[in-house]
Design an enzyme around this catalytic site. Structure first.
Site, PDB file in Angstrom:
ATOM      1  N   TYR A  96       0.788  -1.222   0.000  1.00 52.88           N
ATOM      2  CA  TYR A  96       0.000   0.000   0.000  1.00 52.88           C
ATOM      3  C   TYR A  96       0.829   1.286   0.000  1.00 52.88           C
ATOM      4  O   TYR A  96       0.727   2.096  -0.918  1.00 52.88           O
ATOM      5  CB  TYR A  96      -0.954   0.004   1.204  1.00 52.88           C
ATOM      6  CG  TYR A  96      -1.959  -1.115   1.147  1.00 52.88           C
ATOM      7  CD1 TYR A  96      -2.967  -1.114   0.191  1.00 52.88           C
ATOM      8  CD2 TYR A  96      -1.887  -2.194   2.031  1.00 52.88           C
ATOM      9  CE1 TYR A  96      -3.886  -2.148   0.118  1.00 52.88           C
ATOM     10  CE2 TYR A  96      -2.804  -3.234   1.958  1.00 52.88           C
ATOM     11  CZ  TYR A  96      -3.799  -3.207   1.000  1.00 52.88           C
ATOM     12  OH  TYR A  96      -4.695  -4.236   0.922  1.00 52.88           O
ATOM     13  N   PRO A 109     -11.571  -0.451  -1.898  1.00 54.05           N
ATOM     14  CA  PRO A 109     -12.754  -1.212  -2.301  1.00 54.05           C
ATOM     15  C   PRO A 109     -14.033  -0.452  -1.975  1.00 54.05           C
ATOM     16  O   PRO A 109     -14.061   0.429  -1.110  1.00 54.05           O
ATOM     17  CB  PRO A 109     -12.664  -2.494  -1.451  1.00 54.05           C
ATOM     18  CG  PRO A 109     -11.277  -2.506  -0.889  1.00 54.05           C
ATOM     19  CD  PRO A 109     -10.883  -1.073  -0.767  1.00 54.05           C
ATOM     20  N   HIS A 350      -7.760   0.798   2.279  1.00 60.85           N
ATOM     21  CA  HIS A 350      -7.469  -0.611   2.517  1.00 60.85           C
ATOM     22  C   HIS A 350      -6.287  -0.876   3.446  1.00 60.85           C
ATOM     23  O   HIS A 350      -6.167  -1.971   4.015  1.00 60.85           O
ATOM     24  CB  HIS A 350      -7.198  -1.288   1.165  1.00 60.85           C
ATOM     25  CG  HIS A 350      -7.552  -2.736   1.118  1.00 60.85           C
ATOM     26  ND1 HIS A 350      -7.415  -3.585   2.190  1.00 60.85           N
ATOM     27  CD2 HIS A 350      -8.039  -3.508   0.122  1.00 60.85           C
ATOM     28  CE1 HIS A 350      -7.789  -4.804   1.852  1.00 60.85           C
ATOM     29  NE2 HIS A 350      -8.182  -4.790   0.606  1.00 60.85           N
ATOM     30  N   SER A 463      -5.744 -15.078   4.323  1.00 64.58           N
ATOM     31  CA  SER A 463      -5.571 -14.476   5.638  1.00 64.58           C
ATOM     32  C   SER A 463      -4.517 -15.207   6.461  1.00 64.58           C
ATOM     33  O   SER A 463      -4.494 -16.433   6.524  1.00 64.58           O
ATOM     34  CB  SER A 463      -6.903 -14.490   6.396  1.00 64.58           C
ATOM     35  OG  SER A 463      -6.722 -14.053   7.730  1.00 64.58           O
ATOM     36  N   SER A 577     -10.372 -12.222  -4.923  1.00 59.29           N
ATOM     37  CA  SER A 577     -10.571 -12.356  -3.484  1.00 59.29           C
ATOM     38  C   SER A 577     -11.980 -12.826  -3.212  1.00 59.29           C
ATOM     39  O   SER A 577     -12.932 -12.346  -3.831  1.00 59.29           O
ATOM     40  CB  SER A 577     -10.333 -11.017  -2.785  1.00 59.29           C
ATOM     41  OG  SER A 577     -10.513 -11.134  -1.391  1.00 59.29           O
TER      42      SER A 577
END
Length: 645
Positions: A96, A109, A350, A463, A577
């Protein structure tokens, strides 16, 4: 070769670790040879034979005994001893903060909630007030560590998951910067005791304080609704702000960073910016939509989408970017972690948290919003919301006008579609003894192969919350086993186009159903194995990133990361995802590369919601075509498995 790591063992943004999380294990460091083996496996289906052979020799040299790989591995192991999570800072920067692309479309998102009709400003104010009061309750539970710990079941045992992400939802802010952004802890002792939200309406911003008096007594729901109604009523018949500051947050990050520095030279702007940055979240009242819903004439936003219609694709565009400069894009502040939209959805930044944490909190809040009729809105207020003001010189005004043009171009380029597949859902997939997630990943591989007759680097988030400060690693779905299956499924296609003979996996004869099923089973097994390794902390992408960053810190030039194959492997032409929701809602996002696709999916019992995105400017991608082939892939996969059933 030594690196002096921090001695306190803390990551830069770990203020939300709660006591019971210290019992979670640290993220492991995978075995070097295992990672290199899986890396080559991931490359083989997406490289030419000559490229692969070249890379294989580089990888073998890197992993040789006493080679550079082993030296770097030892340094990572030392780092693991010191840090709460050895990979967290590196991963956050790489994923990011180092990315200079604009946040809307490219990173943030958007989530669309179940339909809710507002017949008046009162309806909207009451609904928003319930969201605020419920959010305060959630925030209080987070602060007191009273949230129920998320868990997963593994090998018959219940495993707790790291809850740190929840603590960042209301306490973080992404500030633009050069050469990278900064994820700030926006909460102070003062704002914790006297919290506030920011409300955007007609591209103006207001501060709504959520406490009153010397004792900081929390406002009642009626008092919150009254303040929100005041803002709505004040703006319903007013023109929009001609100089919307919020549009600047949709710029590329380095451009926004420069403009932000100009803004902060003025004390008034500093004060306004501070209120926004330190707010719990932002509510965006899009009165453009509400006004148009009262009449039959619908306008079209910058992306060609009808503003006042509740079409799911139109709604998703509104959540992602606001529809353009003359719609609602200036009524946003994309740096803030959570923006709740009056159109019934949200957009979130995000970097502080994954979608599951946002969804869990927001659906908890939405569950409390069923009955808001009893909320009373007062017309006489003891507290008036503060309207934020800005001091703008001619240069800053030009920057705003220029930002509008650039933002509108970006929106027009987004080819985004919400696809509801109603033929079947996870119930059917489970009846075939398949992992629903692995099944969808194979369907996506088949879709890409139908269009391009090859596979590509594919990202699927996995995850790693079983570990302290765990976020995600990458499940690479483009496996050799998947390639063999999709090639078998496309036998007729290749025969008709005279290119089937190029396949090294099958001969020219028709592939039997039994063989296709056998190849499907192997592909499912491999996909499931890789997914299991990832969630267990033994994925390859975070490990490779750690090796690369360690080499950079040591000023080492390592061939494996200079090799063209590493760039190809990290050009995710498919970014996917599984975004699971408890309600009839969904979340989507844009592509992560210019010639790629974004593909989120939400598996329900009897249907599947996909959000497919690409860019019109790409001569390679086409969202409509991808969606059509995806439907075909899902049906042909079902037809194959029905034979076995």
């Amino acid at each position: 070769m030594n690196i002096n790591y921090k001695t306190n063992g803390q990551d830069e943004f770990t203020h939300n670790i709660i006591p019971n999380e210290t019992k979670l294990p640290k993220l492991p460091v995978p075995n070097l040879q295992h990672t290199l083996c899986r890396y080559l496996e991931a490359l083989e289906p997406i490289l030419s034979e000559s490229q692969f052979n070249h890379t294989k020799s580089i990888v073998e040299q890197f992993g040789a005994e006493n080679g550079s790989g082993e030296k770097l591995q030892q340094l990572i192991l030392k780092r693991q001893e010191i840090y709460d999570n050895w990979a967290y800072n590196w991963w956050l920067d790489d994923m990011y903060l180092n990315n200079q692309a604009a946040l809307p479309i490219n990173s943030n998102p958007g989530m669309v909630w179940p339909p809710r009709n507002f017949s008046s400003l009162l309806d909207m104010a009451k609904f928003a007030a319930r969201i605020v009061s419920s959010a305060l309750i959630c925030k209080n539970r987070i602060d007191k560590n009273e949230l129920t710990i998320d868990t997963v079941k593994s090998d018959g045992k219940i495993q707790p998951l790291c809850m740190a992400q929840y603590g960042r939802i209301f306490t973080s802010y992404r500030a633009p910067g050069i050469p990278k952004d900064t994820l700030l802890k926006s909460e102070t002792e003062y704002t914790k005791a006297r919290p506030h939200i920011v409300v955007a309406c007609k591209e103006y911003f207001y501060v709504v304080f959520l406490t009153k008096g010397k004792n900081a007594e929390t406002l009642t729901e009626n008092e919150i609704a009254s303040q929100l109604f005041y803002i709505l009523n004040e703006n319903i018949n007013q023109p929009k702000n001609k100089l919307p500051i919020g549009i600047l947050t949709g710029l590329k990050r380095d451009s926004w960073a420069i403009i932000r520095e100009q803004l902060l030279k003025d004390e008034t702007n500093q004060r306004s910016m501070s209120f926004i940055e330190k707010s719990l979240f932002i509510i965006c009242f899009d009165l453009e939509e509400l006004e148009l819903s009262f009449n039959s004439n619908c306008r079209v936003d910058s992306g060609g989408h009808r503003i006042a219609e509740r079409d799911e694709t139109n709604m998703a565009h509104q959540m992602l970017h606001g529809g353009g400069s003359f719609a609602n894009s200036g009524n946003r502040w994309f740096d803030k972690t959570t923006q709740v939209h009056g159109a019934n959805g949200l957009c979130y930044e995000h970097s502080p948290a994954e979608g599951i944490a946002i969804i869990n909190i927001m659906e908890t809040i939405l569950n409390s919003c069923q009955n808001v009729e009893n909320i009373i809105v007062e017309t006489h207020l003891s507290i008036i919301p503060q309207k934020l003001t800005w001091v703008l010189n001619s240069d800053l005004e030009k920057q705003i006008y220029s930002s509008k043009e650039q933002f509108d171009k970006n929106i027009k380029d987004l080819d985004f579609y919400v696809f509801r597949f109603n033929e079947y859902g996870k119930n059917f997939i489970k009846s075939c003894n398949c992992s629903p997630d692995a099944y969808i990943q194979l369907a996506l591989q088949l879709t890409y192969y139908k269009i391009y007759t090859k596979l590509c680097a594919t990202y699927e988030s996995a995850s790693t919350r079983r570990f302290l400060l765990g976020r995600v690693d990458c499940i690479r779905a483009a496996t050799l086993e998947a390639l063999r299956w999709v090639a078998a499924m496309q036998t007729d296609f290749f025969q008709k186009h005279d290119v089937y003979s190029t396949s090294t996996f099958l001969n020219n004869s028709e592939v039997s159903i039994e063989k296709k099923l056998e190849l499907f089973d192997k592909a499912i097994q491999k996909q499931t194995l890789i997914a299991t390794e990832n969630i267990s902390g033994y994925g390859i992408d975070v490990h490779l990133l750690g090796l690369k960053q360690t080499a950079k810190d040591c000023l080492m030039c390592v061939d494996i990361f200079e090799d063209e194959a590493y760039s190809i492997a990290n050009q995710f032409l498919l970014s996917t995802s599984q975004v699971t929701t408890g309600m009839n809602s969904f979340m989507g996002y844009g592509p992560v590369v210019p010639h790629g696709y974004g593909a989120s999916y939400n598996l329900k019992d009897d249907y599947i919601i996909f959000c497919i995105s690409s860019f019109y400017s790409s001569e390679i991608t086409n969202t409509k075509k991808f969606t059509e082939f995806l439907r075909e892939s899902l049906n042909s996969t079902r037809d194959l498995l029905v034979h076995r059933k």
